[in-house]
Design an enzyme around this catalytic site. Structure first.
Site, PDB file in Angstrom:
ATOM      1  N   GLY A   1      -2.706  -2.997   3.734  1.00  4.74           N
ATOM      2  CA  GLY A   1      -1.842  -3.766   3.563  1.00  4.74           C
ATOM      3  C   GLY A   1      -0.274  -3.865   4.042  1.00  4.74           C
ATOM      4  N   CYS A   2       0.084  -4.775   4.437  1.00  8.46           N
ATOM      5  CA  CYS A   2       1.619  -4.611   4.775  1.00  8.46           C
ATOM      6  C   CYS A   2       2.736  -3.980   4.151  1.00  8.46           C
ATOM      7  CB  CYS A   2       1.790  -6.089   5.270  1.00  8.46           C
ATOM      8  SG  CYS A   2       2.137  -7.274   4.219  1.00  8.46           S
ATOM      9  N   TYR A   3       2.677  -4.431   3.039  1.00  3.88           N
ATOM     10  CA  TYR A   3       3.648  -3.674   1.943  1.00  3.88           C
ATOM     11  C   TYR A   3       3.268  -2.213   1.718  1.00  3.88           C
ATOM     12  CZ  TYR A   3       5.774  -8.213   0.396  1.00  3.88           C
ATOM     13  OH  TYR A   3       6.160  -9.383   0.267  1.00  3.88           O
TER      14      TYR A   3
ATOM     15  N   SER B   1       4.305  -0.049   4.667  1.00  2.00           N
ATOM     16  CA  SER B   1       5.747   0.409   4.676  1.00  2.00           C
ATOM     17  C   SER B   1       6.121   1.380   3.680  1.00  2.00           C
ATOM     18  CB  SER B   1       6.446  -0.949   4.527  1.00  2.00           C
ATOM     19  OG  SER B   1       6.530  -1.408   3.112  1.00  2.00           O
TER      20      SER B   1
END
Lengths: 348, 348, 348, 348
Positions: free
Chosen positions: A151-153, A156
């Site tokens: 996932g993107c979160y 990061s």
């Protein structure tokens, strides 16, 4: 003549699908042989994405069998639950699959079922699936048939914390991640709440204490820490199209200075082509990474409270989705890991 | 104790409806006694518009009879066709109605029917209805029971051209209006094409040669000219929330200089509280008028081609809709014309 | 081993300079051997453009002689007047120069001097300089040593009108161009008027009847028409970063239908890799071209007034500046004209 | 006839100054008798703020003595250090002063000097100055001659934490505030880093661990707690014009549930006209408060880590500056506290 890798995309009409078309079209080792979408079947790509006008691609409504037959690797850019339908077919045919959704991110099917509220239809494939974060799982990705692209979160946050947890520098089993995400992370929405008028000028948190990316973050951080880690995660919508900035607060064991902490990051990421540690005093922003596969990271430390403030920035559609999937593909096929995703992004 | 005017709003959940709530709430002579919406009936205003949190207003699903009974004036901020249902009831009860849609803008029912593709259900009321542009029709508005509040584009274009047509200065029966509109003009939309991601960074024309505001523009310009006027109108979407800038090209009869043309505007608008003629060299922008009832106008002239370039700016939800409707109401009830709409807008 | 073209950039710290670094870095046939900037000499590229963090490029303060010695071609992305200092030195050394400013766009030095208010220091080089619009001057570009790369507005307007003027279809020697430009067209500005707070939400015209791109537009349209053409040009600032939409009104001779006019465009541009004629009903927008070298064009016709409404969209930093310069370079060096600029742009 | 309060503004050309002009112009009890600006002296207000076109106000360059003589209260909206020049003069004349900068926010002059790097020229006036946060210091404000109007970030953070600290519910002397601020907070800047092109699409932290609002936050929280409180504060720029969202993490003593914590806020703020506690599940956003004097607050609690997540939103130019200053003025002059600032803000 060189043999090109034949790639296909399932769910090609969303933002991640469109980014995959753009990247794979320009990839020197790839031929895009199947673009599947139920809704837009029969449409020219330029009708679905104005930016692809003149590209000549056409959307088709392909069955799992058809798209697997026509490709060496498929990218599934669809809502959760879809990739589970394609995985057994791709696997049986000896083809590779990269799922940009959550179906293959969890080692434990029950965790998936608890958060996504549907049964997992092929838990037997989970053991062989790899969490597609190359900076953490590069070697397993090389051998995998099925990738659960992060996932993107989580991308990061995990990249921002890996050096600390790997070095055993975190004092507490608890971290806070306060993330700010561009709107494209929500997908292509027919919802007034996502309209230009309602989001321009708007900044607000959502999913406080209950976002679906939490179990994924905790799974990976716990693996890195060798012990259970709890992440208190607050995502915010910010009015940018692409980009995530995660501001992370972690408590550090005695004995560390800002310089020592910084050294952990330098050492850990010095050979990573896509991770840039910023000079002291500079901090990551969405704009410098939007349109790229880059992750920018800054390190600050408050000795008075033993708190490290780590900030990371990625493009949620890039390193947080499509270009990270291409990076995984490059590794899986033994290509140069940066092939097709080595560019610097447009500015401004 | 002073008697307040009891006002009601039909279709209160759209952007124009929300602006009416804001303006009428703050109006010193008005009491807002009915806020009607089918969809949001039972909701607190703050649930429909976060900005109204704490206001205490509640949405109800009121029949035409109920809302007319409870008010002295109703504002209809609904799609075309709705006001026709309320007009006969309000009229029969001796109440006033201001329609912010097109149902009562046309003197000729067949023109309405041709452009809006539905029959007009009360053409007998059209003769008494007044086009609610106070700077042109102030005296008729004072006596009217039914107002057809002008469209946003027509307001910006008619105000920009009235001094020229009234003075007989236009050489041709043909003008070009190239307008740029903020997104709120499209209403509160559940359409991916109006999403933050697809409109941020986007500028494009739409409805080229076929926008529904053309007949309204031509009706009013022809009245001012005393002869048929044709308007070639190109609307554009621009990524701002509120505001319209119309850049208008008109061909001028021999004998006029820029100074003479400018004089026509100074004379015509010198007593108008909401029209500001900008100094030479300055040009109207959306930002200076957004949130107000103001219309800014600039005048330029190219002697080589005898072309006047007139630019006007308004807030499409303000002078182009809600605050103009309040201006009409003030006139209809004999109040100070600027009551409740005299403020300067926030900046930046 | 293949010999790479050595390229240099003068004025590399502006937006056009940054786009050139990005494009030339990724160009398969080019090596970027000189990046010159007085202000930022000694800085890492990543300090000047966050997006270039990690690229390893460094800014230097190079004399004209040094940069010419080190390169095969120089791109001058500097204010007017600068390229005139480099041109004689590059010319004498047999090197190629592409000026992205106005110094070499005019065939007539006095026209330059009239609009830019400085004397032209090397008018003898103008005769050999070519206006770098490949779709119009491809063959001359191939042989040129000095290119005057077109302005952004002129590119959008000339490409939109060339088929009409070449076919002799325009009835009048007069056209209206109403253009909307993204803010990056103004350069990297330290001016509160260009700040985020003052331009977000703002749309307004500027330079009405007096913009410096007018003589350039008129020079090229007159060449195409074989007779003097006057252009009434109204540029507008719109709150997007990149992109120009030009809405153009031209009066057409009797005998043309929309279909016939459209046919002129199809025929004229069918082999152009970067020009896309949109299907009827679709209109160009900034977003679909931002980040690319594409030009989208639509054709509409109003028979009642014999007016063609032609709309074009380009990226002002792309086809309007940097990627068009690379297209010229490709032609000058006999490369595939699309090398390094063939990609589709990111969306959204 | 009612006597109006004569108000003056020092530093009227900045964003806070412009907002004060707008609010005081519309205030029913105020007459704006002096608008002072060195830079724009002699200009019409409409030349400085397009939004004030037609208002008739004029900027003057007034000495402290002149502006004090002409007014009952002065608002100083200037950089730090300026208000110290006006305070003794206003004080001696028995006039009131509201400083929107930091000169009178600190009880301890040395703290001011340490963070702002200049000596305090009238420390003797600090004892009588009051920190102008009405919800905390209402009674002292009523009697004060000099107000140090709070910073925007501190307002959002102190209001969000006051109920917890006042109730003694915080377990630790340490809180984390992760704030996101609109760009107008930086003032009217001639700096490319604040340009439209560089901030549109940008989200990034700044001033990490060293922002000047920290001592102010800690001073007030410590007063509320009755013991020293440390705030780890990370401000971020977000691409909105107006608005601050502060996401605050505080550790809570055993025995509290989300419901109990929520009850503390309900009780504390139930009579405050400008503080709105949102229903469970809703979270504050910038858009709903921009243009108002409102503060929206949400309460969430994670029992597993005993962490309260409190989110607040204000308009940095409104409750964070100009309208809060007007609220203070209302209290100082015994007016209805909501006079002139009771409106709901425009939406969208």
């Amino acid at each position: 003549m060189r043999q090109l890798i034949r790639a296909g995309i399932v769910g090609a009409s969303g933002y991640t699908g469109g980014e995959l078309i753009r990247l794979l079209h320009a990839h020197p080792e790839v031929e895009l042989t199947a673009i599947s979408s139920r809704t837009f079947s029969g449409k020219q790509a330029g009708e679905v994405f104005g930016s692809l006008t003149g590209s000549g691609y056409k959307f088709e409504d392909l069955s799992p069998e058809e798209i697997v037959a026509r490709t060496d690797v498929i990218f599934v850019a669809a809502p959760h639950g879809v990739a589970m339908e394609y995985a057994p077919i791709a696997y049986a045919a000896g083809k590779k699959m990269i799922d940009l959704g959550p179906d293959f991110r969890f080692r434990d099917a029950s965790l998936y079922e608890q958060w996504y509220k549907i049964p997992h239809s092929c838990p037997q494939l989970l053991a062989g699936a790899v969490y597609g974060l190359p900076e953490i799982h590069r070697h397993e990705i090389a051998d995998a048939k099925i990738i659960g692209n992060p996932g993107c979160y989580p991308t990061s946050i995990i990249l921002a914390l890996a050096p600390l947890f790997e070095a055993g520098a975190v004092a507490d089993s608890f971290v806070i991640a306060d993330s700010k995400s561009g709107i494209s992370g929500a997908g292509r929405k027919a919802d007034p709440a996502y309209s230009f008028c309602e989001l321009t000028g708007e900044v607000r948190p959502y999913g406080v204490l209950q976002h679906r990316h939490v179990p994924e973050i905790e799974q990976e951080l716990s693996l890195l820490a060798g012990a259970p880690v709890k992440a208190l995660f607050t995502p915010h919508l910010v009015p940018v199209i692409r980009g995530i900035v995660s501001t992370i607060y972690a408590w550090i064991k005695p004995g560390y200075s800002e310089e020592l902490i910084r050294g952990l990051y330098e050492e850990r990421y010095k050979d990573e082509p896509f991770i840039m540690l910023l000079e002291p005093g500079l901090h990551p922003g969405t704009k410098a990474v939007a349109g790229s596969n880059h992750c920018h990271i800054s390190v600050d430390f408050d000795p008075a409270t033993s708190t490290a403030v780590i900030v990371s920035a990625i493009d949620n559609l890039g390193k947080g989705a499509a270009s990270q999937a291409v990076q995984c593909m490059n590794i899986m096929f033994g290509l140069d890991e940066t092939a097709g995703i080595s560019g610097y992004p447009p500015f401004p």
